[in-house]
Design a protein around this motif. Structure first.
Motif, PDB file in Angstrom:
ATOM      1  N   CYS A  38       0.857  -1.177   0.000  1.00 17.97           N
ATOM      2  CA  CYS A  38       0.000   0.000   0.000  1.00 17.97           C
ATOM      3  C   CYS A  38       0.895   1.229   0.000  1.00 17.97           C
ATOM      4  N   ALA A  39       0.375   2.301  -0.579  1.00 11.29           N
ATOM      5  CA  ALA A  39       1.134   3.530  -0.736  1.00 11.29           C
ATOM      6  C   ALA A  39       0.229   4.726  -0.503  1.00 11.29           C
ATOM      7  N   ALA A  40       0.806   5.815  -0.045  1.00 17.95           N
ATOM      8  CA  ALA A  40       0.046   7.034   0.231  1.00 17.95           C
ATOM      9  C   ALA A  40       0.773   8.233  -0.334  1.00 17.95           C
ATOM     10  N   GLY A  41       0.003   9.157  -0.897  1.00 17.80           N
ATOM     11  CA  GLY A  41       0.575  10.383  -1.425  1.00 17.80           C
ATOM     12  C   GLY A  41      -0.374  11.541  -1.202  1.00 17.80           C
ATOM     13  N   PRO A  42       0.133  12.729  -0.858  1.00 14.05           N
ATOM     14  CA  PRO A  42      -0.741  13.859  -0.558  1.00 14.05           C
ATOM     15  C   PRO A  42      -1.415  14.470  -1.777  1.00 14.05           C
ATOM     16  N   SER A  43      -0.831  14.271  -2.934  1.00 16.70           N
ATOM     17  CA  SER A  43      -1.395  14.874  -4.135  1.00 16.70           C
ATOM     18  C   SER A  43      -1.034  14.013  -5.330  1.00 16.70           C
ATOM     19  N   VAL A  44      -2.004  13.329  -5.871  1.00 19.39           N
ATOM     20  CA  VAL A  44      -1.770  12.445  -7.012  1.00 19.39           C
ATOM     21  C   VAL A  44      -2.574  12.958  -8.206  1.00 19.39           C
ATOM     22  N   ARG A  45      -1.870  13.273  -9.261  1.00 21.17           N
ATOM     23  CA  ARG A  45      -2.556  13.744 -10.458  1.00 21.17           C
ATOM     24  C   ARG A  45      -3.334  12.593 -11.084  1.00 21.17           C
ATOM     25  N   PRO A  46      -4.558  12.849 -11.538  1.00 19.93           N
ATOM     26  CA  PRO A  46      -5.437  11.767 -12.017  1.00 19.93           C
ATOM     27  C   PRO A  46      -4.818  10.901 -13.096  1.00 19.93           C
ATOM     28  N   TRP A  47      -3.999  11.440 -13.936  1.00 17.03           N
ATOM     29  CA  TRP A  47      -3.419  10.622 -14.999  1.00 17.03           C
ATOM     30  C   TRP A  47      -2.171   9.876 -14.531  1.00 17.03           C
ATOM     31  N   ARG A  48      -1.866  10.013 -13.260  1.00 18.06           N
ATOM     32  CA  ARG A  48      -0.682   9.353 -12.722  1.00 18.06           C
ATOM     33  C   ARG A  48      -1.030   8.480 -11.524  1.00 18.06           C
ATOM     34  N   TRP A  49      -2.218   7.923 -11.534  1.00 13.67           N
ATOM     35  CA  TRP A  49      -2.654   7.077 -10.429  1.00 13.67           C
ATOM     36  C   TRP A  49      -1.637   5.983 -10.119  1.00 13.67           C
ATOM     37  N   PHE A  50      -1.043   5.387 -11.125  1.00 11.75           N
ATOM     38  CA  PHE A  50      -0.179   4.235 -10.910  1.00 11.75           C
ATOM     39  C   PHE A  50       1.304   4.540 -11.136  1.00 11.75           C
ATOM     40  N   TYR A  51       1.646   5.821 -10.984  1.00  9.10           N
ATOM     41  CA  TYR A  51       3.059   6.171 -11.022  1.00  9.10           C
ATOM     42  C   TYR A  51       3.576   6.122  -9.583  1.00  9.10           C
ATOM     43  N   ALA A  52       4.535   5.254  -9.318  1.00 13.53           N
ATOM     44  CA  ALA A  52       5.034   5.090  -7.959  1.00 13.53           C
ATOM     45  C   ALA A  52       5.582   6.401  -7.395  1.00 13.53           C
ATOM     46  N   ALA A  53       6.132   7.248  -8.261  1.00 15.48           N
ATOM     47  CA  ALA A  53       6.731   8.504  -7.809  1.00 15.48           C
ATOM     48  C   ALA A  53       5.706   9.458  -7.198  1.00 15.48           C
ATOM     49  N   GLU A  54       4.417   9.229  -7.469  1.00 15.36           N
ATOM     50  CA  GLU A  54       3.371  10.095  -6.916  1.00 15.36           C
ATOM     51  C   GLU A  54       3.131   9.823  -5.432  1.00 15.36           C
ATOM     52  N   TYR A  55       3.651   8.717  -4.939  1.00 13.09           N
ATOM     53  CA  TYR A  55       3.362   8.279  -3.576  1.00 13.09           C
ATOM     54  C   TYR A  55       4.613   8.396  -2.709  1.00 13.09           C
ATOM     55  N   ASN A  56       4.461   9.097  -1.589  1.00  8.78           N
ATOM     56  CA  ASN A  56       5.600   9.383  -0.727  1.00  8.78           C
ATOM     57  C   ASN A  56       5.853   8.284   0.304  1.00  8.78           C
ATOM     58  N   TYR A  57       4.809   7.551   0.627  1.00 10.07           N
ATOM     59  CA  TYR A  57       4.913   6.607   1.740  1.00 10.07           C
ATOM     60  C   TYR A  57       4.506   5.215   1.283  1.00 10.07           C
ATOM     61  N   TRP A  58       5.243   4.229   1.757  1.00 12.15           N
ATOM     62  CA  TRP A  58       5.035   2.848   1.347  1.00 12.15           C
ATOM     63  C   TRP A  58       5.085   1.921   2.562  1.00 12.15           C
ATOM     64  N   GLY A  59       4.277   0.861   2.480  1.00 13.05           N
ATOM     65  CA  GLY A  59       4.375  -0.180   3.485  1.00 13.05           C
ATOM     66  C   GLY A  59       5.466  -1.169   3.122  1.00 13.05           C
ATOM     67  N   GLN A  60       5.642  -2.162   3.966  1.00 15.09           N
ATOM     68  CA  GLN A  60       6.703  -3.142   3.774  1.00 15.09           C
ATOM     69  C   GLN A  60       6.273  -4.285   2.860  1.00 15.09           C
ATOM     70  N   GLY A  61       4.988  -4.376   2.596  1.00 13.69           N
ATOM     71  CA  GLY A  61       4.488  -5.391   1.687  1.00 13.69           C
ATOM     72  C   GLY A  61       3.939  -6.613   2.394  1.00 13.69           C
ATOM     73  N   THR A  62       3.014  -7.279   1.727  1.00 13.34           N
ATOM     74  CA  THR A  62       2.462  -8.542   2.206  1.00 13.34           C
ATOM     75  C   THR A  62       2.324  -9.481   1.011  1.00 13.34           C
ATOM     76  N   GLN A  63       2.737 -10.718   1.185  1.00 15.15           N
ATOM     77  CA  GLN A  63       2.795 -11.669   0.074  1.00 15.15           C
ATOM     78  C   GLN A  63       1.435 -12.314  -0.177  1.00 15.15           C
ATOM     79  N   VAL A  64       1.069 -12.359  -1.448  1.00 12.05           N
ATOM     80  CA  VAL A  64      -0.126 -13.077  -1.890  1.00 12.05           C
ATOM     81  C   VAL A  64       0.330 -14.124  -2.889  1.00 12.05           C
ATOM     82  N   THR A  65      -0.022 -15.380  -2.614  1.00 15.76           N
ATOM     83  CA  THR A  65       0.347 -16.475  -3.489  1.00 15.76           C
ATOM     84  C   THR A  65      -0.914 -17.226  -3.891  1.00 15.76           C
ATOM     85  N   VAL A  66      -1.112 -17.365  -5.190  1.00 12.67           N
ATOM     86  CA  VAL A  66      -2.294 -18.043  -5.717  1.00 12.67           C
ATOM     87  C   VAL A  66      -1.834 -19.243  -6.535  1.00 12.67           C
ATOM     88  N   SER A  67      -2.301 -20.416  -6.166  1.00 10.25           N
ATOM     89  CA  SER A  67      -1.872 -21.622  -6.884  1.00 10.25           C
ATOM     90  C   SER A  67      -3.050 -22.278  -7.595  1.00 10.25           C
TER      91      SER A  67
END
Length: 122
Positions: free
Chosen positions: A93-122
């Motif tokens: 998960c990631a958080a950013g104070p201001s994300v431009r609509p056309w950059r929803w999935f640009y990692a650089a738009e987000y200042n804060y990140w979690g450590q991650g959680t693994q999802v495995t689908v078999s």
């Protein structure tokens, strides 16, 4: 903002899983979920605006994943149904104070990140 994800695990194809992200001051931030599979680039899968009135999804998860958040609890969620093996990845998960609509999935738009959680689908 410190973000902590939880809820990952191992499931079989077709099953469901819910991820959570706990942080602070969620009402001030755009939130997103990204994922990264081994050997692949990090990709955005879902994002939501500060007022929870608009959400955005990658085509690969549209109709199967739902992003939401409870600003009062400072908790974000990613509900995943009908999981597929190709959904296997580390989810962040990631958080950013201001994300431009056309950059929803640009990692650089987000200042804060979690450590991650693994999802495995078999």
């Amino acid at each position: 903002v410190q973000l902590v994800e939880s809820g990952g695990g191992s499931v079989e194809a077709g099953e469901s899983l819910g991820l959570s992200c706990v942080g602070s001051d969620f009402s001030r931030y755009y939130m997103a979920w990204f994922r990264q599979a081994p050997g692949k680039e990090r990709e955005g899968v879902a994002a939501i605006n500060t007022s929870n009135t608009y959400s955005y999804y990658a085509d690969s998860v549209k109709g199967r994943f739902t992003i939401s958040q409870d600003n009062a609890k400072n908790e974000g969620y990613l509900q995943m149904i009908n999981l597929k093996p190709e959904d296997t990845a580390m989810y962040y998960c990631a958080a950013g104070p201001s994300v431009r609509p056309w950059r929803w999935f640009y990692a650089a738009e987000y200042n804060y990140w979690g450590q991650g959680t693994q999802v495995t689908v078999s």
